[in-house]
Design an enzyme around this catalytic site. Structure first.
Site, PDB file in Angstrom:
ATOM      1  N   LEU A 105       0.917  -0.989  -0.212  1.00  0.00           N
ATOM      2  CA  LEU A 105       0.306  -0.204   0.030  1.00  0.00           C
ATOM      3  C   LEU A 105       0.826   1.097   0.129  1.00  0.00           C
ATOM      4  O   LEU A 105       1.733   0.939   0.830  1.00  0.00           O
ATOM      5  CB  LEU A 105      -0.565  -0.177   1.802  1.00  0.00           C
ATOM      6  N   ASP A 106       0.420   2.216  -0.369  1.00  0.00           N
ATOM      7  CA  ASP A 106       0.946   3.236  -1.019  1.00  0.00           C
ATOM      8  C   ASP A 106       1.418   4.338   0.628  1.00  0.00           C
ATOM      9  O   ASP A 106       0.513   3.766   1.963  1.00  0.00           O
ATOM     10  CB  ASP A 106       0.905   4.746  -1.601  1.00  0.00           C
TER      11      ASP A 106
END
Ligand code: URA
Length: 235
Positions: A105-106
């Site tokens: 996930l960023d």
């Protein structure tokens, strides 16, 4: 029959440093089938033998599966020189060697992240051919349209001509969307909306398959997943 060195078994299952595991074995704190073994290099059968450490049974779990509510500002990586990673947030009692996040996930994305030491499991979760759905809630800097719903269903073509698999876009509010994808290209959701001139202001992953982020789990908190939880991923 699954054989393992005694010091490795104690160290892995109890999350003790290998050196401490060796010392404790030397000191006679470990029994195998009722017999004190003082040699850390003793080979044991982890499936068939009963191991006690300081009079408490040590259960054998080959792999561990942790669900984290990833907070903003933390990297989905195993280590980083200067920034905090999701592995840094795992409480001591759940930590063990070889843990890594399943997919990324960023840094500014929040929500459901699985952390494990099981490489085959991670591959099954991530690989596009397995069609595991991942659902996100995105807050956008502009208005959604029904045309976008149609384009997502057809498969968005990204700016660099990469073709995405068909995705489900639901409009929750004018600028809030629910998106389900079955792959995980780099910055995929942001790039998909970018095609329509929209920026993602907030992004949260809500579920993988039918496994949902528990509502009462705070940012940075973790829970251990059991077999029933894991089964929901493939539904
Ligand atoms: N898509 C993105 O753009 N970012 C994420 O973190 C996950 C999916």
């Amino acid at each position: 029959m699954k054989k393992q060195r005694l010091d490795r078994f104690i160290s892995n299952q109890l999350n003790l440093p290998r050196s401490m595991s060796k010392t404790q074995i030397h000191r006679g704190k470990v029994t195998v089938d009722g017999i004190v073994l003082r040699d850390p290099s003793s080979i044991i059968d982890v499936d068939a033998q009963t191991i006690f450490y300081k009079n408490e049974k040590v259960n054998y779990n080959e792999f561990v599966y942790i669900l984290m509510n990833k907070p903003k500002g933390v990297l989905s990586a195993t280590e980083d020189k200067s920034k905090k990673t999701v592995i840094d947030l795992i409480p001591q009692n759940l930590k063990r060697n070889g843990l890594f996040p399943v997919g990324r996930l960023d840094k500014d994305t929040t929500g459901l992240l699985i952390i494990t030491d099981d490489g085959d499991f991670a591959h099954k979760c991530i690989h596009p051919s397995k069609n595991i759905s991942k659902t996100y809630i995105a807050k956008l800097d502009g208005a959604l349209s029904n045309d976008m719903v149609i384009e997502f269903a057809k498969g968005v073509v990204l700016a660099d001509k990469t073709v995405c698999k068909p995705a489900v876009l639901g409009i929750i509010e004018e600028n809030v969307a629910k998106i389900t994808i079955t792959e995980g290209k780099y910055h995929q959701i942001k790039r998909m909306f970018g095609v329509f001139g929209l920026g993602v202001e907030e992004l949260k992953r809500e579920s993988i398959g039918a496994l949902r982020l528990p509502k009462d789990l705070d940012f940075g908190e973790c829970i251990l997943l059991n077999g029933e939880d894991l089964g929901k991923i493939w539904k």
